[in-house]
Design an enzyme around this catalytic site. Structure first.
Site, PDB file in Angstrom:
ATOM      1  N   SER A  87       0.836  -1.209   0.000  1.00 27.42           N
ATOM      2  CA  SER A  87       0.000   0.000   0.000  1.00 27.42           C
ATOM      3  C   SER A  87       0.867   1.254   0.000  1.00 27.42           C
ATOM      4  CB  SER A  87      -0.960  -0.035   1.189  1.00 27.42           C
ATOM      5  OG  SER A  87      -1.891   1.024   1.104  1.00 27.42           O
ATOM      6  N   HIS A 193      -8.823   0.979   0.516  1.00 23.59           N
ATOM      7  CA  HIS A 193      -8.744  -0.002  -0.569  1.00 23.59           C
ATOM      8  C   HIS A 193     -10.107  -0.640  -0.865  1.00 23.59           C
ATOM      9  CE1 HIS A 193      -4.452   0.430  -0.842  1.00 23.59           C
ATOM     10  NE2 HIS A 193      -4.353   0.284   0.460  1.00 23.59           N
TER      11      HIS A 193
END
Length: 760
Positions: A87, A193
């Site tokens: 990420s 996400h």
């Protein structure tokens, strides 16, 4: 091989970065100025700002990861073969690959953290014990349609994301599901996400659009696709990352499939180390490309020696090591065409697209070359590759020495050495400057030479260390140091060689199918003879204007390809529109060999356009007269009249007067003593004149245009016929390069697949 992995949100801890902030005080000060608060206090003092708040967490982790990376490189002296980040950590992976500098990365992360921090009311939870398919099935079965899969951390650790109330519903469901070992809510404020990040993604997409990204020096594995980033989709992929699943398991499996791979976590904690350990235990390496989110717009990635099933991409063609060394996305170079036709605009455009272009210095003054170098350097950022073409001048070695002085003065690191018959002292001096050993004892070469060659004996001189007699001479003249001489005895004169087959301009008319195997075999022999630790790469040039030709080059073992003629008929080429109009109409049979103006007396040949011009015939006529007669005075009146009225458009006396103004006094004195030399100077004047006519687009005498060109452009014209690229006004060097490499990859993939089809 080694992959550096960078942790993301969740790995933060108070005290992280201690010792690094002081060691990298300039970057720490820079971070404080960008963020508006003390990054060191945020990371180390409990009573300062809340480190666990997203808008602070993300910049803090980016800075600490980046400083840890710089420290690691400083300690080891090497960079990784691959990089990946979880990420947020992906920004550090891109920083390590040279996509942007420290400041740019921090500005991006600061904005990302602010946007993601605004999204509240969401939650995330880790489901341990089920794989993705099982988690998705449970969500479907219980109609939890508002929850997305956010992270695939390991094969059996899946993170879900959604509104808090939906996550609470999911908790009850999963805790009562067979094989679920743990349902663990995460301490986050938003549904990261997931689809709930779409608004933040759209705003970030607008923000990131104004930034410039440099070509990646090493492959970075994308969280979105679990395969290497594509250079032309960097911004798009980073934006998509905000609301897409983090495919960490797929990313690690992809890296495992590249061969023997070590992983090293760079940053605070060991979260990723633990995840990777479990992935290795629970999953097999991925030797084919994973399923893609956008298959139509995102070609499959492949290793340097691609598995047929994995697919072949434009970025995977050629030598990975070559691309890393030169900071390229594509193993694609554009040669330096005479008199700046390979222009500074061409070089800059190629560089920004992850390709390497060489500015054409032949026939230009030092001032013109210096101006071009300064312009190119001013346009490009750190890490963006460019090169300068250096043409051998056997008659005027002092001009070659002055050019080397200029290249060293402006720290030009990449040189394309053309038309050399052997290594020269000037090249040895260029090679010597900046050569040194790192702390591991490896020899670092600051100045790289790519030698364009078409003869084995010339190749051998560049594949050998610098000649001892030249080293001794340069030592006596104090032009190199004893240490530089010692190091030059251990490395070849060229980092890489480019095998030039039949091409535009100077050419021996070689055949690639014969030259490439001979040269690669010679390279292997020389590598063995001198025990070089680093491989010398072999590229292919000449005749490359279509995917079919490029496929042939790569199948012959080319580590990179070099195009030439096809770039002359583009918007960026510094020749006239009239020349481009002529070139656009040519076919493969429309070229001829003519005497070379710079080596007129020796009878060397250049390949030029013959369609629509008289230059090849007239140049050959001049050489025939030079061979037959001893002076201008021996020519009959009819021939003299033809030369003055048809060829030169001025009198012999006017031409010679012009020559006396532009040639060195020694040359003129020689001409006065030697009538044949005087004739040669007068005839050579025509070659400069015909070249000027073409470059300027003069209406005065189009039939005398001298246009260096090979049949590759004719083949290219046929290939793009009927497409947007048919008109040269739509041809840009970077787009041609990308299109050619992309189509080459597709064609090679198709042909390799057909080779492996079972027969019945």
């Amino acid at each position: 091989m080694i992959t550096y992995v960078f942790p993301g949100q969740g790995s933060q801890q108070k005290g992280m970065g201690q010792g690094l902030f002081e060691h990298y005080q300039d970057l720490t000060d820079q971070a404080d100025q960008i963020l508006g608060y003390s990054i060191e206090k945020l990371c180390t003092e409990k009573s300062y700002l809340d480190l666990n708040h997203t808008q602070y967490t993300q910049p803090a982790l980016y800075v600490v990861n980046a400083l840890n990376y710089l420290k690691r490189v400083e300690e080891t002296g090497r960079k990784p073969d691959f990089a990946a980040g979880h990420s947020l950590g992906e920004y550090n992976a891109l920083f390590a690959a040279g996509a942007f500098d420290f400041e740019t990365g921090l500005r991006l992360v600061k904005k990302r953290g602010e946007l993601m921090g605004r999204i509240t009311g969401g939650g995330m939870a880790a489901v341990i014990g089920l794989n993705r398919e099982q988690v998705t099935a449970v969500l479907e079965e219980h109609r939890l349609h508002d929850i997305d899969v956010a992270n695939e951390n390991t094969p059996r650790q899946i993170v879900i994301s959604g509104q808090k109330k939906e996550i609470e519903k999911a908790r009850t469901v999963f805790e009562n599901t067979k094989d679920v070992k743990l349902f663990h809510p995460l301490n986050v404020s938003g549904a990261f996400h997931s689809r709930y990040m779409n608004e933040a993604k759209q705003e970030f997409k607008q923000f990131i659009d104004s930034f410039h990204f440099r070509p990646l020096a090493i492959p970075v594995i994308s969280n979105v696709y679990a395969e290497p980033y594509r250079q032309d989709r960097l911004k798009e992929t980073l934006s998509e990352q905000m609301d897409s699943t983090v495919k960490w398991t797929g990313s690690i499996r992809f890296l495992m499939g590249r061969g023997e791979m070590e992983f090293e976590e760079i940053g605070p904690g060991t979260v990723l180390t633990g995840l990777i350990h479990r992935i290795k235990n629970e999953a097999e390496p991925l030797t084919h490309a994973p399923e893609k989110k956008h298959a139509s717009s995102h070609p499959e990635a492949a290793d340097h020696r691609p598995n047929v099933q994995a697919g072949i991409t434009a970025e995977s063609l050629g030598s990975d090591e070559f691309k890393r060394d030169y900071h390229l996305t594509y193993a694609y170079l554009a040669g330096g065409m005479y008199r700046g036709i390979a222009s500074k605009e061409m070089v800059v455009k190629l560089s920004r697209a992850g390709m390497l272009g060489f500015f054409g210095t032949g026939g230009l003054s030092l001032n013109e070359v210096e101006d071009a170098i300064l312009t190119i350097q001013g346009e490009l950022g750190e890490g963006q590759a460019y090169g300068i073409n250096l043409v051998h001048n056997m008659k005027h070695t002092e001009s070659e020495e002055k050019m080397i002085d200029l290249l060293l003065k402006h720290q030009v690191r990449n040189v394309e050495a053309s038309a050399f018959l052997s290594v020269t002292p000037a090249l040895v001096r260029y090679r010597a400057k900046g050569v040194k050993r790192n702390h591991n004892g490896e020899i670092i070469r600051s100045n790289r030479i790519i030698a364009k060659i078409s003869r084995p004996e010339v190749a051998e001189s560049f594949l050998s260390p610098a000649p001892e007699n030249m080293l001794q001479k340069l030592l006596r003249e104090n032009k190199i140091t004893v240490n530089e001489a010692e190091l030059l005895r251990c490395i070849p004169m060229a980092d890489d060689i480019c095998v030039e087959a039949d091409s535009g301009g100077h050419t021996d008319g070689g055949v690639a199918y014969s030259l490439m195997p001979a040269m690669t075999s010679l390279r292997d022999e020389m590598m063995k003879k001198y025990q070089y630790p680093k491989k010398i790469r072999v590229g292919a040039a000449g005749g490359i204007g279509t995917p079919d030709a490029a496929v042939a080059a790569f199948m012959l073992g080319a580590d990179f390809i070099v195009t030439g003629s096809i770039n002359q008929c583009t918007v960026e080429a510094a020749t006239s529109d009239k020349v481009k109009d002529l070139l656009q109409q040519m076919n493969v049979q429309d070229t001829a060999y003519a005497p070379a103006g710079d080596m007129f007396e020796s009878g060397s040949k250049v390949q030029v356009l013959k369609k629509g011009v008289f230059f090849p015939a007239r140049a050959s006529k001049l050489y025939e007269l030079y061979q037959r007669y001893g002076s201008i005075r021996e020519l009959d009146a009819k021939t003299l009249t033809q030369l003055e009225e048809k060829y030169f458009k001025r009198s012999i006396e006017d031409i010679y007067e012009d020559i006396t103004l532009h040639y060195p006094a020694a040359e003129i004195e020689k001409a006065e003593r030697n009538p044949k030399h005087k004739m040669a100077l007068i005839f050579r004047w025509y070659f400069r004149y015909s070249s000027n006519l073409a470059i300027s687009g003069s209406e005065h005498s189009k039939v005398d245009y001298q246009i260096h060109c090979g049949p590759a452009l004719g083949a290219f014209n046929q290939w793009v016929k009927g497409s947007e690229l048919e008109n040269w006004r739509n041809r840009h060097v970077d787009e041609i390069g990308k299109t050619l490499m992309t189509e080459t990859a597709a064609l090679l993939h198709e042909r390799m697949q057909s080779m492996y089809q079972p027969s019945y």
